[in-house]
Scaffold this motif. Structure first.
Motif, mmCIF file in Angstrom:
data_model
loop_
_atom_site.group_PDB
_atom_site.id
_atom_site.type_symbol
_atom_site.label_atom_id
_atom_site.label_comp_id
_atom_site.label_asym_id
_atom_site.label_seq_id
_atom_site.Cartn_x
_atom_site.Cartn_y
_atom_site.Cartn_z
ATOM 1 N N ASP A 285 0.802 -1.217 0.000
ATOM 2 C CA ASP A 285 0.000 0.000 0.000
ATOM 3 C C ASP A 285 0.839 1.273 0.000
ATOM 4 O OD1 ASP A 285 -2.247 -1.552 0.011
ATOM 5 O OD2 ASP A 285 -2.596 -1.399 2.184
ATOM 6 N N LEU A 286 2.118 1.161 0.346
ATOM 7 C CA LEU A 286 2.952 2.360 0.438
ATOM 8 C C LEU A 286 3.603 2.738 -0.891
ATOM 9 C CD1 LEU A 286 4.664 1.812 3.923
ATOM 10 C CD2 LEU A 286 2.678 3.230 3.358
ATOM 11 N N ASP A 287 4.161 1.788 -1.621
ATOM 12 C CA ASP A 287 4.822 2.102 -2.893
ATOM 13 C C ASP A 287 4.068 1.589 -4.112
ATOM 14 O OD1 ASP A 287 5.241 -0.579 -2.695
ATOM 15 O OD2 ASP A 287 7.436 -0.492 -2.812
ATOM 16 N N GLN A 288 2.905 0.970 -3.908
ATOM 17 C CA GLN A 288 2.057 0.474 -4.990
ATOM 18 C C GLN A 288 2.804 -0.512 -5.888
ATOM 19 O OE1 GLN A 288 -1.108 1.470 -4.766
ATOM 20 N NE2 GLN A 288 -0.478 2.745 -3.025
ATOM 21 N N TYR A 304 3.698 -5.039 4.751
ATOM 22 C CA TYR A 304 4.342 -4.031 3.896
ATOM 23 C C TYR A 304 5.683 -4.582 3.430
ATOM 24 C CZ TYR A 304 1.080 -0.760 6.148
ATOM 25 O OH TYR A 304 -0.042 -0.144 6.620
ATOM 26 N N CYS A 305 6.315 -3.853 2.486
ATOM 27 C CA CYS A 305 7.726 -4.127 2.175
ATOM 28 C C CYS A 305 8.551 -3.711 3.386
ATOM 29 C CB CYS A 305 8.177 -3.346 0.942
ATOM 30 S SG CYS A 305 7.257 -3.713 -0.563
ATOM 31 N N TYR A 306 9.639 -4.406 3.611
ATOM 32 C CA TYR A 306 10.458 -4.090 4.783
ATOM 33 C C TYR A 306 10.971 -2.660 4.704
ATOM 34 C CZ TYR A 306 14.134 -4.118 8.264
ATOM 35 O OH TYR A 306 14.921 -3.795 9.331
ATOM 36 N N ASN A 307 11.515 -2.256 3.553
ATOM 37 C CA ASN A 307 12.057 -0.899 3.430
ATOM 38 C C ASN A 307 10.959 0.162 3.553
ATOM 39 O OD1 ASN A 307 14.664 -1.852 3.037
ATOM 40 N ND2 ASN A 307 14.464 -1.936 0.803
#
Length: 355
Positions: A285-288, A304-307
């Motif tokens: 949801d953060l970087d699509q 989420y992705c870790y980064n």
């Protein structure tokens, strides 16, 4: 209407106009106007010489007449004795009465030295008017002489005459008539001169800088398409005077169309892939984008992705971006092994479809 004579010094590139009334000006008056217009001072430190720009013959008779529309070249000569420059008499206005030489046609046919002396000695306005009225015969002689003069080609100072200009010969290659936009004649010889129903055609643009391989000739009788301003649309004239237009580059056009189609197909495939990722729940949801090292938060178990989650917590004072829980430590984040297996299966599926 004022007449004029073009004047320039030998070292100058541009000429200036000396204006006067009548059909000619004496050498004396011309030198005086040159000195005054160029602010050369009192003339005590130099002598002024003027030459005909075409024949390079010197005007050494101050009573000679320089015809209007002539071109002369001036030269300042230092004096042998300081303070005794001959140019000072032009500034003081002492007009010579006797002519030094009568070889020049302009001096003998256009003026009489005694006329200048009589005009200077005339005291009343009536005497001057009588002298002017008595000069009518001389005016007629001058007009007759000018009517029999040979036509001379226009020539810039220091330049060469225009080809065919003096004898009415053909124009140079590439010359286009500015009236009918056709080659083969000057505008003064245009067959449309005197035609009251002819409408001058707009001037065509030259093909300067365009390679010849990009151009194609068109029929001179073809009707030129005009834009909203009445100017030719897409038509030009080349160096040989032919009407041309730019060729349609079919190969480049097809190549560009293929590139655009490929780009559109690639964009459509990327949109389909993003849509599928979102439907399968594999998108962060953060970087699509698809999860990279899927990681869950300890508070709400959101993946989420870790980064992405690491940067989000650092920039928001350890506040969870999903549920708003505070003091969510990065060390408390958990790996999402289930999501990692789904991503692995998705990639294997796409690799199999690509074979």
């Amino acid at each position: 209407m004022s007449s004029w004579v073009l004047f320039r010094f030998k070292s100058a590139r541009d000429a200036t106009r000396i204006t006067f009334d009548g059909t000619g000006i004496t050498v004396f008056e011309l030198k005086r106007d040159i000195i005054l217009k160029n602010q050369l001072g009192d003339g005590k430190d130099f002598d002024l010489r003027i030459f005909d720009a075409g024949t390079n013959e010197e005007y050494n008779d101050d009573t000679a007449i320089v015809p209007r529309a002539s071109s002369v070249i001036g030269q300042r000569v230092p004096t042998t004795r300081p303070g005794y420059g001959k140019a000072a008499r032009y500034v003081s206005g002492r007009v010579p009465v006797q002519s030094r030489r009568n070889e020049r046609p302009s001096a003998s046919s256009a003026s009489n030295p005694n006329d200048f002396a009589a005009m200077n000695n005339a005291k009343t306005e009536e005497e001057k008017m009588a002298l002017i009225a008595g000069g009518g015969g001389q005016w007629q002689k001058q007009q007759e002489a000018m009517s029999l003069a040979k036509r001379v080609a226009f020539q810039k100072p220091g330049g060469a005459p225009r080809p065919g200009g003096s004898e009415g010969g053909p124009p140079p290659q590439g010359y286009i008539c500015y009236r009918c936009q056709q080659k083969g004649h000057y505008i003064r010889d245009c067959p449309t001169n005197g035609d009251p129903n002819f409408v001058p055609k707009p001037q065509l643009k030259k093909t300067t800088g365009i390679p010849r391989s990009f151009l194609e000739k068109i029929d001179k009788n073809e009707i030129l398409e005009e834009d909203e301003n009445g100017k030719p649309k897409g038509y030009m004239v080349d160096g040989e005077g032919n009407r041309v237009r730019v060729k349609t580059d079919t190969a480049t056009w097809e190549k560009e169309q293929a590139r655009q189609k490929a780009s559109a197909a690639k964009k459509e495939a990327a949109e389909e892939a993003d849509k599928e990722l979102k439907e399968r729940g594999l998108e962060c949801d953060l970087d699509q984008r698809m999860f990279e090292v899927p990681t869950k938060t300890s508070c709400c178990q959101k993946t989420y992705c870790y980064n992405c989650i690491d940067e989000a917590l650092v920039n928001n004072d350890l506040v969870c971006p999903n549920c708003g829980t505070e003091n969510v430590l990065i060390d408390d984040l958990l790996p999402d092994n289930e999501m990692a297996l789904k991503i692995k299966a998705y990639r294997e599926e796409k690799a199999a479809q690509a074979k």
